[in-house]
Design a protein around this motif. Sequence first.
Motif, PDB file in Angstrom:
ATOM      1  N   LEU A 267       0.848  -1.204   0.000  1.00  0.00           N
ATOM      2  CA  LEU A 267       0.000   0.000   0.000  1.00  0.00           C
ATOM      3  C   LEU A 267       0.879   1.248   0.000  1.00  0.00           C
ATOM      4  O   LEU A 267       0.682   2.158  -0.808  1.00  0.00           O
ATOM      5  N   PHE A 268       1.853   1.290   0.904  1.00  0.00           N
ATOM      6  CA  PHE A 268       2.718   2.462   1.017  1.00  0.00           C
ATOM      7  C   PHE A 268       3.471   2.705  -0.288  1.00  0.00           C
ATOM      8  O   PHE A 268       3.566   3.844  -0.760  1.00  0.00           O
ATOM      9  N   SER A 269       4.029   1.660  -0.867  1.00  0.00           N
ATOM     10  CA  SER A 269       4.794   1.825  -2.103  1.00  0.00           C
ATOM     11  C   SER A 269       3.922   2.378  -3.212  1.00  0.00           C
ATOM     12  O   SER A 269       4.372   3.182  -4.032  1.00  0.00           O
ATOM     13  N   LYS A 270       2.658   1.970  -3.233  1.00  0.00           N
ATOM     14  CA  LYS A 270       1.751   2.461  -4.282  1.00  0.00           C
ATOM     15  C   LYS A 270       1.422   3.932  -4.088  1.00  0.00           C
ATOM     16  O   LYS A 270       1.521   4.739  -5.029  1.00  0.00           O
ATOM     17  N   VAL A 271       1.039   4.319  -2.874  1.00  0.00           N
ATOM     18  CA  VAL A 271       0.565   5.690  -2.676  1.00  0.00           C
ATOM     19  C   VAL A 271       1.707   6.688  -2.504  1.00  0.00           C
ATOM     20  O   VAL A 271       1.620   7.829  -2.969  1.00  0.00           O
ATOM     21  N   ALA A 272       2.795   6.279  -1.828  1.00  0.00           N
ATOM     22  CA  ALA A 272       3.868   7.223  -1.526  1.00  0.00           C
ATOM     23  C   ALA A 272       4.914   7.289  -2.625  1.00  0.00           C
ATOM     24  O   ALA A 272       5.523   8.334  -2.835  1.00  0.00           O
ATOM     25  N   TRP A 273       5.158   6.174  -3.320  1.00  0.00           N
ATOM     26  CA  TRP A 273       6.183   6.156  -4.355  1.00  0.00           C
ATOM     27  C   TRP A 273       5.600   6.102  -5.765  1.00  0.00           C
ATOM     28  O   TRP A 273       6.182   6.635  -6.693  1.00  0.00           O
ATOM     29  N   GLY A 274       4.450   5.447  -5.904  1.00  0.00           N
ATOM     30  CA  GLY A 274       3.849   5.309  -7.234  1.00  0.00           C
ATOM     31  C   GLY A 274       2.910   6.447  -7.587  1.00  0.00           C
ATOM     32  O   GLY A 274       2.842   6.879  -8.734  1.00  0.00           O
TER      33      GLY A 274
END
Length: 472
Positions: A82-89
């Motif tokens: 989830l974090f990788s999607k919203v914060a990095w993606g």
Amino acid sequence: MFATEISTFYHKRNFALAWYDNGKVIEQAGNLTNRVLNLQNEGIKQIPPYKRILDSLFYNNDPQSSQPDVQLELMLTAQYFLFSKVAWGGMNDSVSTSVNWYVPRKKVSYGDYLDSLLKAPASQTRVKEPVYRQYELLRAYLRKYRELDMAESWPPIIYNARSRKLGDTSATVQIVKSRLYKFGDYSGDTTSHLFEPGLVNALKNFQNRYGLTSNGILDRATCLQLSVPLKKLIQQIIVNMERSRWLPVSITGDYISVNIPEFKMHVYHADSLLWSCDVVVGKSVHQTTVFYGEIKYVVFSPYWNVPPSIVSKEVIPGIKRNSDYLSKQNMEIIGHSDGLPVVRQKPGNINSLGLVKFLFPNSYNIYLHDTPSKYLFGESSRDFSHGCIRIKEPVKLAEFLLKDRPEWNAGTISQAMHSGKEKYITLKNKVPVFIAYFTAFIDRNNKINFRKDIYDRDNKLAATIISGNGNY
């Protein structure tokens, strides 16, 4: 949520636990939990699902136990994706397209990055994140500006002709010093009412960061920018953090970027900035498109094929007013199409493209080029073109692009630019060009810069972010 990613991740590691070592939760788990539980620090309004459960599982975990908690293990992996999607993606492609962003979105395997993160030795406190470097830099300033906003009132600074230059004395001067100190531009006595040399330098620093005329004078434009509410600046930072999520993480080799609101072109090799120069971009009614291309040709002594819209609005009325219009403009009619004459301007000193252009084939008909109107580079706001990008140092760019061609040196380039005969040179290796739109960014001195939203694109993206409905 993220079931496929979780299944693939554990399958690749033969279903071994990821967040435990010898039965103990590893340090990376705490770092992840802290960032997931504080998504607002990433400029994200979304509340992570199962936030309370994650909080309970992690902080109620018995540090003395050697028995891994499988529920916490799976929760951490799910929250990582989830974090990788919203914060990095970042938000999905429909959002970036809706704000006229046509640079292809980055492609990253966040599962592979998680493997790298987990394998990093404990002594390595920082692992390069899979996101464009401006993101992390802006995130640090987001924290600073939020702290300022919580601690300070921010009344507007009213322009006063008696408080604008070296030697003036007033209470306004003291307020300006205090504000510039908080921004990091001033380091002198913030209690003094005297406009002294230190304040001149501080104002120049501030003016440079905002793209204003750097004169060291407290003029109306500077007062206006000093009065922008902190919440507005915070919103601007968050919007540009989102844009940073969309760009490639890093690039090897040479590439060029143009930041439209900054009116600047930057030339890079990998992450090293080689040089920069001023540019002129499209006016609001002829906006320069945000997209990606690859320079393939350098064209010396170019013809300018006049767009039909300019033919109908400017050339035809000009011919009607003056029968010598075409000859005075060094133009010629070479045919007819759709009821209009096809007009081109011959090579020469008055050619609207100047003496050289740089082509990266694209469907937007945008390219970089020289210009005979050099005076426009003296303006602080340089949105004057019909969409193409005029560059201040075209010779330097030509030399850079042709540096691997020994037959092209300063002399032969100058000769070709002034020959009056159009000449195409095909590059051995195409050079990537990113036409981007950042109204807040960190410069090479690690100072935050703000620019005017000349195409009015920040508010729409901000509204999508503030809505909190995700679009992830």
